[in-house]
Design a protein around this motif. Structure first.
Motif, short mmCIF file in Angstrom:
data_model
loop_
_atom_site.label_atom_id
_atom_site.label_comp_id
_atom_site.label_asym_id
_atom_site.label_seq_id
_atom_site.Cartn_x
_atom_site.Cartn_y
_atom_site.Cartn_z
N TRP A 176 0.82 -1.21 0.00
CA TRP A 176 0.00 0.00 0.00
C TRP A 176 0.86 1.27 0.00
O TRP A 176 0.43 2.31 -0.49
CB TRP A 176 -0.97 0.00 1.18
CG TRP A 176 -2.03 -1.04 1.02
CD1 TRP A 176 -2.17 -2.21 1.71
CD2 TRP A 176 -3.10 -1.03 0.06
NE1 TRP A 176 -3.25 -2.91 1.25
CE2 TRP A 176 -3.84 -2.22 0.24
CE3 TRP A 176 -3.49 -0.13 -0.93
CZ2 TRP A 176 -4.96 -2.52 -0.54
CZ3 TRP A 176 -4.60 -0.43 -1.72
CH2 TRP A 176 -5.32 -1.61 -1.51
N VAL A 177 2.06 1.17 0.54
CA VAL A 177 3.00 2.30 0.46
C VAL A 177 3.38 2.54 -1.00
O VAL A 177 3.32 3.66 -1.52
CB VAL A 177 4.26 2.04 1.30
CG1 VAL A 177 5.28 3.16 1.09
CG2 VAL A 177 3.89 1.91 2.78
N VAL A 178 3.75 1.44 -1.66
CA VAL A 178 4.15 1.51 -3.07
C VAL A 178 2.99 2.01 -3.93
O VAL A 178 3.14 2.94 -4.74
CB VAL A 178 4.61 0.12 -3.55
CG1 VAL A 178 4.92 0.15 -5.05
CG2 VAL A 178 5.83 -0.34 -2.77
N TRP A 179 1.84 1.40 -3.75
CA TRP A 179 0.67 1.73 -4.57
C TRP A 179 0.22 3.17 -4.34
O TRP A 179 -0.09 3.90 -5.29
CB TRP A 179 -0.48 0.78 -4.26
CG TRP A 179 -1.67 0.99 -5.16
CD1 TRP A 179 -1.89 0.38 -6.37
CD2 TRP A 179 -2.78 1.88 -4.94
NE1 TRP A 179 -3.07 0.85 -6.91
CE2 TRP A 179 -3.64 1.76 -6.06
CE3 TRP A 179 -3.12 2.75 -3.91
CZ2 TRP A 179 -4.81 2.49 -6.17
CZ3 TRP A 179 -4.30 3.48 -4.03
CH2 TRP A 179 -5.14 3.35 -5.14
N THR A 180 0.19 3.61 -3.10
CA THR A 180 -0.32 4.95 -2.78
C THR A 180 0.53 6.04 -3.41
O THR A 180 0.01 7.04 -3.93
CB THR A 180 -0.39 5.16 -1.26
OG1 THR A 180 -1.28 4.19 -0.69
CG2 THR A 180 -0.88 6.55 -0.92
N LEU A 186 1.69 1.70 -12.81
CA LEU A 186 0.81 1.40 -11.69
C LEU A 186 0.15 0.03 -11.87
O LEU A 186 0.03 -0.76 -10.93
CB LEU A 186 -0.24 2.50 -11.54
CG LEU A 186 -1.15 2.52 -10.31
CD1 LEU A 186 -0.36 2.30 -9.02
CD2 LEU A 186 -1.93 3.81 -10.25
N ILE A 187 -0.29 -0.25 -13.10
CA ILE A 187 -0.87 -1.56 -13.39
C ILE A 187 0.18 -2.66 -13.21
O ILE A 187 -0.09 -3.73 -12.67
CB ILE A 187 -1.43 -1.61 -14.82
CG1 ILE A 187 -2.57 -0.58 -14.98
CG2 ILE A 187 -1.94 -3.01 -15.17
CD1 ILE A 187 -3.73 -0.78 -14.05
N ILE A 209 12.59 6.98 -3.66
CA ILE A 209 13.00 6.48 -2.35
C ILE A 209 12.21 5.24 -1.91
O ILE A 209 12.78 4.26 -1.43
CB ILE A 209 12.85 7.58 -1.27
CG1 ILE A 209 13.80 8.74 -1.59
CG2 ILE A 209 13.13 7.03 0.13
CD1 ILE A 209 13.59 9.96 -0.70
N PHE A 210 10.89 5.28 -2.08
CA PHE A 210 10.05 4.28 -1.44
C PHE A 210 9.46 3.19 -2.35
O PHE A 210 9.11 2.11 -1.87
CB PHE A 210 8.88 4.97 -0.71
CG PHE A 210 9.31 5.84 0.43
CD1 PHE A 210 9.78 5.27 1.61
CD2 PHE A 210 9.28 7.22 0.32
CE1 PHE A 210 10.18 6.06 2.67
CE2 PHE A 210 9.69 8.02 1.38
CZ PHE A 210 10.14 7.45 2.56
N VAL A 211 9.33 3.46 -3.64
CA VAL A 211 8.70 2.47 -4.52
C VAL A 211 9.66 1.33 -4.82
O VAL A 211 10.83 1.56 -5.10
CB VAL A 211 8.21 3.14 -5.82
CG1 VAL A 211 7.79 2.10 -6.86
CG2 VAL A 211 7.04 4.08 -5.54
N LYS A 212 9.15 0.11 -4.74
CA LYS A 212 9.91 -1.09 -5.09
C LYS A 212 9.14 -1.83 -6.18
O LYS A 212 7.92 -1.96 -6.09
CB LYS A 212 10.11 -2.00 -3.87
CG LYS A 212 10.69 -1.30 -2.65
CD LYS A 212 12.08 -0.73 -2.90
CE LYS A 212 12.60 0.01 -1.67
NZ LYS A 212 13.90 0.66 -1.93
N ASP A 213 9.85 -2.34 -7.18
CA ASP A 213 9.18 -2.98 -8.30
C ASP A 213 8.52 -4.30 -7.94
O ASP A 213 7.54 -4.69 -8.56
CB ASP A 213 10.19 -3.22 -9.45
CG ASP A 213 10.68 -1.92 -10.06
OD1 ASP A 213 9.93 -0.91 -9.99
OD2 ASP A 213 11.79 -1.90 -10.61
N ASP A 214 9.06 -4.98 -6.95
CA ASP A 214 8.58 -6.32 -6.61
C ASP A 214 8.90 -6.58 -5.14
O ASP A 214 9.90 -6.05 -4.62
CB ASP A 214 9.28 -7.37 -7.48
CG ASP A 214 8.62 -8.73 -7.44
OD1 ASP A 214 8.91 -9.49 -6.49
OD2 ASP A 214 7.82 -9.03 -8.33
#
Length: 425
Positions: free
Chosen positions: A16-20, A126-127, A190-195
């Protein structure tokens, strides 16, 4: 090896961190997409232009978006959403500032084109993130959540934009938007991770007991797989009418049509369009939820496409009482949001490793329509300046024909029963 419950909880929390973060970035995407309709008179006055040239300002975004959809899918599948969104969002920020400071129409076109290039990657990434961080059984519902973010951007691009442009001027508003996009690009970096596996957690392949997806795909083979699949093209045609209608109503000619056809002030018209935006937001959630619940895609697509066509005919050729418009536009926004179902079906009829490319192809077709059809409508309006209402009826007839074609195409869509059916093609 048994998966630890603690690791599962970590995946279900951090996703939810990544998605948000990406969803918040997507709000900027749809804001930019819809914004020109509300500041139409400001742009026409600033650059001394008519309806066709105004439509071109909006279409510069869509030309860029169209050109980037398949490359966006390749980037999402090849190098990952994190890097793609970070760098392209900075480009979009630059474009927003250029547009806000544009001394003439040519520079304004360039600014809008840069914005379109920059934001074009966000939706597909995002998808892609959803396919790597969320369970397959919730795919349509999660696309509904994306629709919620999209409509938040569309909502901000209505009455709030009217007030912002009044308070700060349309130029400063777009400059400030560029600065805000840089901030969110940093958050992405900083916060998004692909997997989940990027931070040592089990991935969705492992959690759902399926073979692991390899990232190092061959671009040529991937493109051939998606482009040679007729099921992809069927839903792409459905997407054109539904999505172009959404853009025209919420972002191009919805507010001006209500002002002309009903004699409303700009704020009144923008408030009514907000009803459609809210309907679209609710529709995105409800359509995905119901489709996942009944495990059906085609029947939902066909039914809502038919209602959308009927709603367009009523809206343009039957003058409704103003008191009915909020409820009607809410319903209209709700049903036309069935274009979200085309993305779901496209992913379920193609190799699940190619979520980015499959989504990109559908978007490419839809945005080709969004780039060209409003411009043609604008030319019709310019040719009917002596009788603007007749001009709008003629212009919208073009859209209604396209929506009718999309309805016909929906009957040929594949029923996936909410499962990936690629292997059975």
């Amino acid at each position: 090896m048994e998966i630890k419950q603690e690791d599962i909880r970590k995946v279900e929390s951090y996703r939810w961190v990544v998605w948000t973060i990406l969803a918040l970035m997507y709000i900027f995407v749809t804001f930019h997409r819809m914004a020109t309709g509300v500041v139409k008179s400001d742009l026409e006055e600033t650059f001394k232009i008519g309806a066709a040239q105004f439509a071109n300002i909006g279409s510069m975004y869509f030309y860029a978006y169209f050109l980037m959809q398949i490359p966006s899918g390749i980037l999402a599948d090849k190098i990952g959403p994190k890097k793609t969104v970070t760098w392209f969002s900075i480009l979009a920020a630059v474009g927003s500032v250029v547009f806000g400071l544009a001394p003439n129409l040519t520079v304004a076109y360039i600014g809008r084109f840069l914005v379109g290039i920059g934001v074009s990657v966000v939706f597909i990434c995002l998808i892609k993130i959803q396919s790597r961080w969320f369970y397959s059984k919730n795919f349509a519902l999660m696309i509904g959540f994306v629709g919620l973010a999209a409509n938040a951007g569309a909502l901000l691009a209505q009455t709030p934009l009217v007030y912002a442009a009044s308070a700060f001027g349309w130029r400063s508003t777009f400059v400030y938007l560029g600065a805000a996009m840089v901030f969110f690009a940093v958050l992405t970096m900083i916060f998004v991770k692909d997997d989940p596996t990027d931070i040592g957690l089990p991935g969705m392949d492992e959690l759902e007991g399926r073979p692991a997806v390899k990232v190092d795909l061959k671009v040529g083979e991937a493109l051939k797989s998606v482009l040679s699949n007729p099921r992809t093209w069927t839903v792409s045609v459905v997407n054109i009418g539904m999505y172009v209608g959404y853009i025209v109503l919420l972002g191009q000619f919805g507010v001006p049509y209500l002002m002309t056809g009903y004699g409303l002030e700009k704020v009144q018209a923008a408030n009514l369009i907000i009803s459609a935006v809210i309907g679209s937001a609710v529709g995105a959630m409800a359509i995905g939820y119901v489709s996942d619940k009944i495990m059906k895609r085609k029947i939902v697509l066909v039914l809502l496409s038919a209602i959308t066509l009927a709603a367009w005919i009523v809206f343009i050729y039957f003058k409704l009482p103003v008191g009915m418009l909020p409820a009607f536009l809410f319903m209209h926004g709700f049903v036309m949001t069935n274009f979200t179902m085309t993305w779901t079906i496209a992913n379920e009829v193609n190799d699940r490793r190619l979520a980015g490319i499959a989504t990109g192809v559908v978007n490419c077709v839809g945005f080709a329509g969004a780039a060209t059809i409003p411009v043609y409508m604008g030319k019709i309006l310019d040719a009917n300046l002596a009788n603007p209402l007749i001009g709008y009826q003629k212009a919208y007839f073009v859209l209604i024909v396209v929506v009718a074609i999309s309805l016909v195409a929906s009957f040929f869509a594949t029923e996936t029963n909410a499962k990936n059916v690629y292997e059975s093609k």
